[in-house]
Design a protein around this motif. Sequence first.
Motif, PDB file in Angstrom:
ATOM      1  N   THR A  77      16.338   9.526 -24.943  1.00  0.00           N
ATOM      2  CA  THR A  77      15.041   8.751 -24.837  1.00  0.00           C
ATOM      3  C   THR A  77      14.046  10.003 -24.556  1.00  0.00           C
ATOM      4  N   ARG A  78      12.660  10.057 -24.622  1.00  0.00           N
ATOM      5  CA  ARG A  78      11.801  10.557 -24.493  1.00  0.00           C
ATOM      6  C   ARG A  78      10.850   9.625 -22.916  1.00  0.00           C
ATOM      7  N   VAL A  79      10.761  10.171 -22.130  1.00  0.00           N
ATOM      8  CA  VAL A  79       9.930   9.076 -21.186  1.00  0.00           C
ATOM      9  C   VAL A  79       8.678  10.716 -20.433  1.00  0.00           C
ATOM     10  N   LEU A  80       7.607   9.614 -20.892  1.00  0.00           N
ATOM     11  CA  LEU A  80       6.014  10.049 -20.390  1.00  0.00           C
ATOM     12  C   LEU A  80       5.797   9.535 -19.409  1.00  0.00           C
ATOM     13  N   LYS A  81       5.458  10.332 -18.404  1.00  0.00           N
ATOM     14  CA  LYS A  81       4.889   9.084 -16.294  1.00  0.00           C
ATOM     15  C   LYS A  81       3.941   9.967 -16.305  1.00  0.00           C
ATOM     16  N   ALA A  82       2.553   9.297 -15.968  1.00  0.00           N
ATOM     17  CA  ALA A  82       0.885   9.123 -15.371  1.00  0.00           C
ATOM     18  C   ALA A  82       0.957   8.156 -14.445  1.00  0.00           C
ATOM     19  N   GLU A  83       0.306   9.170 -13.041  1.00  0.00           N
ATOM     20  CA  GLU A  83      -0.155   8.715 -12.702  1.00  0.00           C
ATOM     21  C   GLU A  83      -1.950   8.525 -11.830  1.00  0.00           C
ATOM     22  N   THR A  84      -2.239   7.458 -11.895  1.00  0.00           N
ATOM     23  CA  THR A  84      -4.104   7.279 -10.708  1.00  0.00           C
ATOM     24  C   THR A  84      -4.138   6.678  -9.741  1.00  0.00           C
ATOM     25  N   SER A  85      -5.579   6.676  -9.234  1.00  0.00           N
ATOM     26  CA  SER A  85      -5.699   5.684  -8.448  1.00  0.00           C
ATOM     27  C   SER A  85      -6.875   4.756  -9.085  1.00  0.00           C
ATOM     28  N   TYR A  86      -6.527   3.428  -8.547  1.00  0.00           N
ATOM     29  CA  TYR A  86      -7.457   2.574  -9.188  1.00  0.00           C
ATOM     30  C   TYR A  86      -7.371   0.931  -8.472  1.00  0.00           C
ATOM     31  N   SER A  87      -9.139   0.996  -8.480  1.00  0.00           N
ATOM     32  CA  SER A  87      -8.424  -0.479  -7.985  1.00  0.00           C
ATOM     33  C   SER A  87      -8.507  -0.434  -6.004  1.00  0.00           C
ATOM     34  N   GLY A  88      -8.281   0.681  -5.515  1.00  0.00           N
ATOM     35  CA  GLY A  88      -7.535   0.474  -4.404  1.00  0.00           C
ATOM     36  C   GLY A  88      -5.443   1.115  -3.891  1.00  0.00           C
ATOM     37  N   GLY A  89      -5.182   0.341  -5.401  1.00  0.00           N
ATOM     38  CA  GLY A  89      -3.699   1.082  -5.689  1.00  0.00           C
ATOM     39  C   GLY A  89      -3.511   2.237  -6.642  1.00  0.00           C
ATOM     40  N   ARG A  90      -2.731   2.240  -6.357  1.00  0.00           N
ATOM     41  CA  ARG A  90      -1.887   3.296  -7.765  1.00  0.00           C
ATOM     42  C   ARG A  90      -1.498   2.172  -8.704  1.00  0.00           C
ATOM     43  N   VAL A  91      -1.985   2.979  -9.671  1.00  0.00           N
ATOM     44  CA  VAL A  91      -1.095   2.913 -11.117  1.00  0.00           C
ATOM     45  C   VAL A  91      -0.493   3.188 -11.690  1.00  0.00           C
ATOM     46  N   ARG A  92       0.371   3.460 -12.131  1.00  0.00           N
ATOM     47  CA  ARG A  92       1.536   4.549 -13.111  1.00  0.00           C
ATOM     48  C   ARG A  92       1.893   4.309 -14.462  1.00  0.00           C
ATOM     49  N   LEU A  93       1.821   4.636 -15.809  1.00  0.00           N
ATOM     50  CA  LEU A  93       1.700   4.683 -16.823  1.00  0.00           C
ATOM     51  C   LEU A  93       3.023   5.700 -17.352  1.00  0.00           C
ATOM     52  N   ILE A  94       4.265   4.527 -18.020  1.00  0.00           N
ATOM     53  CA  ILE A  94       5.326   5.211 -18.347  1.00  0.00           C
ATOM     54  C   ILE A  94       5.638   4.686 -19.600  1.00  0.00           C
ATOM     55  N   GLY A  95       5.786   5.497 -20.897  1.00  0.00           N
ATOM     56  CA  GLY A  95       5.837   5.722 -22.060  1.00  0.00           C
ATOM     57  C   GLY A  95       7.760   6.047 -22.119  1.00  0.00           C
ATOM     58  N   TYR A  96       8.107   5.415 -23.143  1.00  0.00           N
ATOM     59  CA  TYR A  96       9.092   5.321 -23.370  1.00  0.00           C
ATOM     60  C   TYR A  96       9.610   5.893 -24.957  1.00  0.00           C
ATOM     61  N   ALA A  97      10.435   5.733 -25.540  1.00  0.00           N
ATOM     62  CA  ALA A  97      10.040   6.563 -27.033  1.00  0.00           C
ATOM     63  C   ALA A  97      11.914   6.957 -27.390  1.00  0.00           C
ATOM     64  N   ARG A  98      12.490   6.799 -28.789  1.00  0.00           N
ATOM     65  CA  ARG A  98      13.920   7.450 -28.916  1.00  0.00           C
ATOM     66  C   ARG A  98      13.282   8.906 -29.810  1.00  0.00           C
TER      67      ARG A  98
END
Length: 113
Positions: A77-98
């Motif tokens: 499984t491939r995993v991509l992760k990214a984070e950013t600040s938004y609206s006073g908090g953190r947003v984490r994106l995670i993508g999974y692919a076989r």
Amino acid sequence: MTTPIPLSALGSPLMALRIFADEFRHLPAPCVSVSTVYPNLLELSFHDDLDGFETWCEALRIPSRNVSHGVQGGGRTRVLKAETSYSGGRVRLIGYARIPVSDGERSWAEVTP
């Protein structure tokens, strides 16, 4: 016993989600997670949809250099992760692919009785 946190403690990620539902309603829908364990974090995950992950990275203006790459599940499984600040908090994106199995390999399901 610890004192439970109030719903208002989740204000930043819930506000970000509300904004996203308005501004980005045309984007692919992710799995959404908000937790009292990390009350300042909104997690958006994409399963077998790396295009959706990348679309959200672009919408949130996360540069590709800020995306980390890894593998899990014994390299399946491939995993991509990214984070950013938004609206006073953190947003984490995670993508999974076989990760496709080559013709010469067998899955664990095939060799496990």
